[in-house]
Design a protein around this motif. Structure first.
Motif, PDB file in Angstrom:
ATOM      1  N   GLU A  18       0.833  -1.205   0.000  1.00 57.20           N
ATOM      2  CA  GLU A  18       0.000   0.000   0.000  1.00 57.20           C
ATOM      3  C   GLU A  18       0.867   1.253   0.000  1.00 57.20           C
ATOM      4  N   LEU A  19       1.933   1.237   0.762  1.00 61.93           N
ATOM      5  CA  LEU A  19       2.828   2.388   0.859  1.00 61.93           C
ATOM      6  C   LEU A  19       3.499   2.671  -0.482  1.00 61.93           C
ATOM      7  N   TYR A  20       3.970   1.633  -1.154  1.00 57.90           N
ATOM      8  CA  TYR A  20       4.640   1.814  -2.440  1.00 57.90           C
ATOM      9  C   TYR A  20       3.649   2.082  -3.576  1.00 57.90           C
ATOM     10  N   ALA A  21       2.361   1.843  -3.352  1.00 58.92           N
ATOM     11  CA  ALA A  21       1.354   2.144  -4.358  1.00 58.92           C
ATOM     12  C   ALA A  21       0.938   3.616  -4.331  1.00 58.92           C
ATOM     13  N   LEU A  22       1.272   4.321  -3.260  1.00 59.93           N
ATOM     14  CA  LEU A  22       0.910   5.741  -3.145  1.00 59.93           C
ATOM     15  C   LEU A  22       1.583   6.575  -4.231  1.00 59.93           C
ATOM     16  N   ASP A  23       0.835   7.507  -4.796  1.00 64.28           N
ATOM     17  CA  ASP A  23       1.405   8.474  -5.734  1.00 64.28           C
ATOM     18  C   ASP A  23       2.047   9.585  -4.914  1.00 64.28           C
ATOM     19  N   ILE A  24       3.360   9.688  -4.966  1.00 62.29           N
ATOM     20  CA  ILE A  24       4.058  10.712  -4.178  1.00 62.29           C
ATOM     21  C   ILE A  24       4.658  11.795  -5.073  1.00 62.29           C
ATOM     22  N   SER A  25       4.156  11.896  -6.304  1.00 57.72           N
ATOM     23  CA  SER A  25       4.732  12.854  -7.243  1.00 57.72           C
ATOM     24  C   SER A  25       4.605  14.302  -6.777  1.00 57.72           C
ATOM     25  N   GLY A  26       3.626  14.603  -5.943  1.00 55.67           N
ATOM     26  CA  GLY A  26       3.449  15.985  -5.513  1.00 55.67           C
ATOM     27  C   GLY A  26       3.894  16.281  -4.095  1.00 55.67           C
ATOM     28  N   VAL A  27       4.629  15.360  -3.461  1.00 54.66           N
ATOM     29  CA  VAL A  27       5.027  15.590  -2.065  1.00 54.66           C
ATOM     30  C   VAL A  27       6.091  16.679  -1.969  1.00 54.66           C
ATOM     31  N   GLU A  28       6.178  17.272  -0.797  1.00 56.58           N
ATOM     32  CA  GLU A  28       7.207  18.277  -0.529  1.00 56.58           C
ATOM     33  C   GLU A  28       8.380  17.587   0.156  1.00 56.58           C
ATOM     34  N   TRP A  29       9.560  17.724  -0.433  1.00 57.42           N
ATOM     35  CA  TRP A  29      10.768  17.099   0.112  1.00 57.42           C
ATOM     36  C   TRP A  29      11.475  18.073   1.048  1.00 57.42           C
ATOM     37  N   HIS A  30      11.967  17.552   2.175  1.00 53.78           N
ATOM     38  CA  HIS A  30      12.656  18.358   3.183  1.00 53.78           C
ATOM     39  C   HIS A  30      14.071  17.812   3.374  1.00 53.78           C
ATOM     40  N   CYS A  31      15.008  18.700   3.691  1.00 53.08           N
ATOM     41  CA  CYS A  31      16.374  18.271   4.011  1.00 53.08           C
ATOM     42  C   CYS A  31      16.865  19.096   5.192  1.00 53.08           C
ATOM     43  N   ALA A  32      18.001  18.700   5.717  1.00 51.98           N
ATOM     44  CA  ALA A  32      18.569  19.396   6.867  1.00 51.98           C
ATOM     45  C   ALA A  32      18.902  20.831   6.502  1.00 51.98           C
ATOM     46  N   PRO A  33      18.670  21.756   7.413  1.00 53.27           N
ATOM     47  CA  PRO A  33      19.017  23.147   7.132  1.00 53.27           C
ATOM     48  C   PRO A  33      20.522  23.315   6.977  1.00 53.27           C
ATOM     49  N   GLY A  34      20.899  24.268   6.158  1.00 54.78           N
ATOM     50  CA  GLY A  34      22.317  24.570   5.993  1.00 54.78           C
ATOM     51  C   GLY A  34      23.000  23.811   4.882  1.00 54.78           C
ATOM     52  N   THR A  35      22.289  22.916   4.224  1.00 61.52           N
ATOM     53  CA  THR A  35      22.911  22.187   3.109  1.00 61.52           C
ATOM     54  C   THR A  35      22.735  22.993   1.832  1.00 61.52           C
ATOM     55  N   GLU A  36      23.730  22.924   1.001  1.00 52.75           N
ATOM     56  CA  GLU A  36      23.695  23.642  -0.276  1.00 52.75           C
ATOM     57  C   GLU A  36      22.979  22.797  -1.325  1.00 52.75           C
ATOM     58  N   GLU A  37      22.428  23.454  -2.314  1.00 53.46           N
ATOM     59  CA  GLU A  37      21.669  22.773  -3.366  1.00 53.46           C
ATOM     60  C   GLU A  37      22.492  21.717  -4.091  1.00 53.46           C
ATOM     61  N   HIS A  38      23.789  21.959  -4.293  1.00 48.52           N
ATOM     62  CA  HIS A  38      24.639  21.028  -5.052  1.00 48.52           C
ATOM     63  C   HIS A  38      25.213  19.903  -4.185  1.00 48.52           C
ATOM     64  N   GLU A  39      25.094  19.986  -2.864  1.00 44.30           N
ATOM     65  CA  GLU A  39      25.634  18.967  -1.967  1.00 44.30           C
ATOM     66  C   GLU A  39      24.718  17.743  -1.924  1.00 44.30           C
ATOM     67  N   GLU A  40      25.325  16.586  -1.745  1.00 43.36           N
ATOM     68  CA  GLU A  40      24.506  15.392  -1.542  1.00 43.36           C
ATOM     69  C   GLU A  40      23.894  15.466  -0.156  1.00 43.36           C
TER      70      GLU A  40
END
Length: 100
Positions: A18-40
């Protein structure tokens, strides 16, 4: 009455499917603050019912998904130091700590 091992396995498989069947194309992705756009970096998205999706910014097409229980267990383990990296001799970790 408690679930049998077979019932638990079947329930977990259903939850995963069920979890993998969810359409997540419109989700908002979050990352740790302070990381640069080009950093992994690791990015997470919050899904329904407390589930979480996780991906690497350098490989956004590969997405792992976790139920609320799995994510809670991971976060609590991380807080308890379960996943702490051990210092390594070759990078100065142990020697640097010992003042050598």
């Amino acid at each position: 009455m408690a679930e049998t091992a077979e019932e638990i396995k079947a329930r977990k498989e259903r939850e995963r499917d069920e979890l993998y069947a969810l359409d997540i194309s419109g989700v908002e992705w979050h990352c740790a603050p302070g990381t640069e756009e080009h950093e992994e970096r690791v990015e997470i998205a919050y899904l329904p019912e407390g589930a979480v999706a996780m991906r690497s910014s350098l490989d956004p097409d590969t997405v792992l998904r976790y139920t609320e229980a799995e994510w809670r267990a991971f976060v609590l383990g991380a807080r308890d130091g379960e996943f702490d990296l051990e210092p390594r001799r070759h990078n100065g970790g142990l020697q640097a700590e010992a003042g050598q």
